[in-house]
Design an enzyme around this catalytic site. Structure first.
Site, PDB file in Angstrom:
ATOM      1  N   GLY A   1       0.820  -1.199   0.000  1.00 34.64           N
ATOM      2  CA  GLY A   1       0.000   0.000   0.000  1.00 34.64           C
ATOM      3  C   GLY A   1       0.853   1.247   0.000  1.00 34.64           C
ATOM      4  O   GLY A   1       2.032   1.220   0.368  1.00 34.64           O
ATOM      5  N   CYS A   2       0.264   2.361  -0.395  1.00 33.63           N
ATOM      6  CA  CYS A   2       1.020   3.620  -0.492  1.00 33.63           C
ATOM      7  C   CYS A   2       1.468   4.116   0.878  1.00 33.63           C
ATOM      8  O   CYS A   2       2.651   4.406   1.092  1.00 33.63           O
ATOM      9  CB  CYS A   2       0.193   4.672  -1.226  1.00 33.63           C
ATOM     10  SG  CYS A   2      -1.472   4.929  -0.566  1.00 33.63           S
TER      11      CYS A   2
END
Length: 317
Positions: A125-126
């Protein structure tokens, strides 16, 4: 040339992936799917958008496929491609396989060797990428105090909320505002806790800028350290990483938008040396998603890791 398919083109990340594929000298786009754009021409390619049907897409020969679909939607495509093309590389940009031990976790700076030749890759995920780039060196050195979970305060641009209308991408609501959400139990909190092997606490927020993440990481240390020692540890971890830059001062989110790397800096330590604060920035659509996926595709297919990825410019901060 290797053939790559892209499932999901409507979102911001899909658009960035399309740009990276177009710029890659060793990749050929085999298909791109979008229900909203079905039948329309794909800009820059001699292709038209096709439907999302998993079985139909899995019948198109590819060397790799990128799944840029919402959480909860990736498994059916992964299953279809694994059954129809068992040697094709699958990179899942959703959270669906980040807790599945059969999939290689795709954070190249810390899992590079496992990614070489891998077939099933779960893209981080970012927010999780921003947190781990700051915390993994401390965790691996055994410097974290297990009694106090690291606390991470993150702010993302509204592109992180996707294109489906919601409060988190409503510019009227975001104007002159900072919007907290999922303050306990965010999927990236669980993701990072699993990867580090220790609990972390994460509080996400969304702001009115379009792209970028600024992450403030607060961690307690099990022995007194200086800021110089922490900086030296991170420098040793990332000295040869072309998409990472350490800065003396805290990196600014406005400087990272549109950049393909990450910046870490502004390291400060408490007077007793037992608490450190580290700031991390990256573009949520690029190093937090599309750029990282391209690194993973390159490693899995045997290409040079940065092939097709624009140069990450250094700062003077």
């Amino acid at each position: 040339m290797k053939r790559v398919g892209l499932v999901g083109a409507r979102g911001y990340t899909g658009a960035e992936l399309l740009k990276l594929i177009a710029a890659h000298p060793q990749l050929e786009l085999a298909f791109i799917s979008s229900r909203e754009r079905l039948g329309q021409s794909v800009d820059g390619f001699d292709l038209r958008y096709v439907d999302h049907d998993p079985q139909a897409l899995a019948a198109i020969p590819v060397d790799a496929v990128l799944l840029a679909v919402p959480n909860g939607k990736a498994a059916m495509y992964a299953e279809a491609f694994s059954a129809a093309q068992p040697i094709a590389v699958i990179v899942d940009l959703s959270a669906d396989h980040r807790f599945d031990e059969r999939w290689v976790y795709g954070l190249p700076e810390h899992h590079r060797e496992a990614l070489r030749g891998a077939r099933l890759i779960s893209n981080p995920g970012c927010y999780a990428t921003a947190m781990q780039l700051a915390l993994v060196p401390l965790a691996r050195a055994g410097w974290l105090d297990a009694s106090f979970p690291p606390q991470c305060f993150g702010v993302s641009g509204y592109s992180g909320a996707g294109t489906t209308p919601s409060d988190k991408n409503n510019l009227e609501l975001l104007r002159d505002n900072l919007m907290p959400y999922a303050s306990i139990g965010h999927v990236h909190e669980r993701e990072v806790s699993r990867q580090l092997g220790t609990a972390i606490e994460f509080m996400p927020n969304v702001a009115e800028f379009f792209s970028g993440i600024t992450m403030t990481v607060n961690a307690h240390l099990n022995a007194p350290r200086t800021a110089a020692q922490v900086h030296e540890l991170l420098t040793a971890a990332y000295a040869d990483e072309p998409l990472l830059e350490l800065t003396e001062t805290a990196p600014w989110v406005r400087d990272i938008a549109g950049a393909h790397g990450a910046r870490i800096g502004g390291i400060v330590v408490s007077e007793n040396g037992r608490r450190v604060v580290i700031h991390s920035t990256l573009d949520n659509l690029l190093k937090g998603a599309a750029t990282q996926a391209m690194q993973n595709i390159n490693l899995a297919l045997g290409h040079e890791e940065l092939t097709g990825i624009p140069r990450f410019e250094r700062t003077t901060k």
